[in-house]
Design an enzyme around this catalytic site. Structure first.
Site, mmCIF file in Angstrom:
data_model
loop_
_atom_site.group_PDB
_atom_site.id
_atom_site.type_symbol
_atom_site.label_atom_id
_atom_site.label_comp_id
_atom_site.label_asym_id
_atom_site.label_seq_id
_atom_site.Cartn_x
_atom_site.Cartn_y
_atom_site.Cartn_z
ATOM 1 N N LYS A 112 0.866 -1.180 0.000
ATOM 2 C CA LYS A 112 0.000 0.000 0.000
ATOM 3 C C LYS A 112 0.897 1.222 0.000
ATOM 4 O O LYS A 112 2.005 1.185 0.541
ATOM 5 C CB LYS A 112 -0.885 0.030 1.263
ATOM 6 C CG LYS A 112 -2.116 0.892 1.108
ATOM 7 C CD LYS A 112 -3.160 0.142 0.320
ATOM 8 C CE LYS A 112 -4.511 0.768 0.368
ATOM 9 N NZ LYS A 112 -5.514 -0.193 -0.152
HETATM 10 N N1 GLU Z 1 -6.980 -0.042 -3.656
HETATM 11 C C1 GLU Z 1 -7.714 -1.216 -3.975
HETATM 12 C C2 GLU Z 1 -7.831 -2.127 -2.774
HETATM 13 O O1 GLU Z 1 -7.702 -1.710 -1.652
HETATM 14 C C3 GLU Z 1 -7.176 -1.920 -5.220
HETATM 15 C C4 GLU Z 1 -5.755 -2.376 -5.168
HETATM 16 C C5 GLU Z 1 -5.234 -2.880 -6.501
HETATM 17 O O2 GLU Z 1 -5.991 -2.969 -7.448
HETATM 18 O O3 GLU Z 1 -4.044 -3.174 -6.569
HETATM 19 O O4 GLU Z 1 -8.127 -3.294 -2.903
#
Ligand code: GLU
Length: 422
Positions: A112
């Site tokens: 993240k």
């Molecule tokens: N931000 C989204 C999540 O929390 C998508 C992450 C992604 O597609 O890599 O799942």
């Protein structure tokens, strides 16, 4: 974890994530050394991002990228732009991404990222300069075989396009596989924008079937009307579900006969909020989550269902479209009250699943139709729901614990199969 973030709050998201991990570890009899590896993120990078503002001044933003685990594949996870971004939260969310990818069986570990900023108060040019500098500072961290970012709270396909361009300019050739959630024109995937909402809709359908509930005529309350919330609303609406209340950061609205979602989407597009929708009454935001309904969908931010309101939640089912919306104490209260909770790592995994499809297409330079994307998404979500449901029955436990035991077990198996280097 305690070693790297000794001051993490005992009521914060990291504490909750560790608690869930430790509980799952105990149930599957996980080796202590493997548990210690999973409690600590693999790599944490903090960067400062000097950015020229439109008025000629210079602002230095703080940015993070946390890679939690890479044992099942490259790291994957969104980037959020929000004033409350902090390291503890990003570590927790990176950890959730590891479990999310494992629970739906896609070959990634979790990551993240985030920048502490308020994108609503920045111009498009300022956001572009900040994004390009953030990407440049992390040029060695990102890569299609290393770490693939995507949109999250406060970021958009346009931001992903700047990221892809900056990475590509630094390498000297186009690298579409470095990021997902890109615009279609540069290798984005059909259906990615609404994928989290679509995945969540498949999960609501399966959860209703499992509980002997009909979607048609059931009532639903939705918190959040951003990318995820608005897609959930749009996609469940044709099933005959009555969406009786919707909230966003500006306020909430209520109509016990059901809200016309086609009109609400139009209203939100025009005004930027759900408030002041003519065919509903205003509702104080704090009353939204506790409204009487069949299905409650928190689709905004973390930590909204807490000890303070969990005993007043009157839904039969909570489907977590947001990441970490329920604190562990609140989760226990909901379970004691026989409320069926579908956890975030399952309910909102549709986004990263279609990100996976986008990455595969970018690497192969061969693109799928919307029908192919949606069908494959449905297969994965339905299979994952039943795997978790069966695990919950087998262990006589709740859906969150079952999703965690499955996910942690899969990551642990990858670790033991690969072995520890050197
Ligand atoms: N931000 C989204 C999540 O929390 C998508 C992450 C992604 O597609 O890599 O799942």
């Amino acid at each position: 974890m305690r070693d790297i973030l000794p001051n993490s709050a005992s009521d914060g998201p990291l504490h909750a994530a560790i608690q869930q991990l430790e509980q799952a570890a105990k149930l599957i009899g996980l080796d202590d050394a493997v548990l210690a590896k999973l409690e600590n993120p693999k790599r944490t990078t903090i960067v400062s991002i000097p950015t020229k503002m439109d008025n000629g001044s210079l602002r230095v933003f703080t940015g993070y990228r946390v890679q939690h685990n890479m044992d099942r594949g490259p790291c994957k996870g969104g980037i959020r732009y929000h004033p409350h971004v902090n390291l503890e939260q990003i570590v927790a969310l990176a950890m959730l991404m590891t479990w999310k990818c494992a629970v739906v069986g896609i070959p990634y570990g979790g990551a993240k990222g985030g920048v502490v900023c308020d994108p609503t108060e920045m111009s498009r040019d300022e956001l572009e300069r900040m994004t390009r500098r953030y990407t440049t500072e992390l040029i060695e961290v990102f890569g299609p075989e290393k770490d693939i970012p995507a949109p999250d709270l406060g970021t958009s396909p346009e931001v992903m396009g700047w990221l892809m361009d900056t990475f590509s300019m630094n390498k000297g050739y186009s690298v579409p596989g470095v990021v997902t959630g890109k615009p279609l024109a540069i290798g984005g995937c059909r259906g990615r924008r609404e994928a989290t909402g679509r995945g969540c809709t498949f999960i609501i359908q399966e959860a209703c079937n499992s509980m002997g509930m009909k979607m048609d005529g059931s009532t639903l309350v939705l918190q959040g009307f951003g990318n995820v919330g608005s897609a959930v609303a749009e996609l469940v609406y044709p099933t005959g579900i009555k969406i009786i209340a919707v909230g966003d950061v500006h306020g909430a609205i209520h109509n016990s006969n059901g809200i016309d979602i086609t009109k609400l989407l139009q209203h939100a597009r025009e005004t930027g909020t759900v408030t002041e929708f003519p065919e509903a009454e205003a509702l104080p935001n704090e009353e939204l989550l506790t409204l009487d309904c069949d299905i409650l969908v928190p689709a905004a931010i973390e930590g909204v269902i807490t000890q303070a309101n969990a005993d007043r939640i009157s839904a039969k089912m909570v489907v977590e479209a947001a990441n970490a919306p329920t604190t562990p104490e609140a989760h226990d209260i909901l379970l004691n009250r026989d409320i069926f909770v579908v956890p975030d790592i399952l309910a909102n995994a549709g986004g990263v699943t279609v990100s996976y499809f986008e990455w595969v297409q970018s690497l192969q330079a061969y693109f799928w139709s919307a029908e192919q994307v949606n069908k494959q998404l449905e297969d994965i979500m339905v299979r994952a729901f039943h795997a978790v449901y069966d695990e919950a029955q087998r262990r006589e436990t709740d859906m969150r614990t079952a999703a965690m035991t499955l996910a942690v077990g899969r990551v642990a198996e990858a670790i033991s199969t690969r072995g520890i280097y050197p």
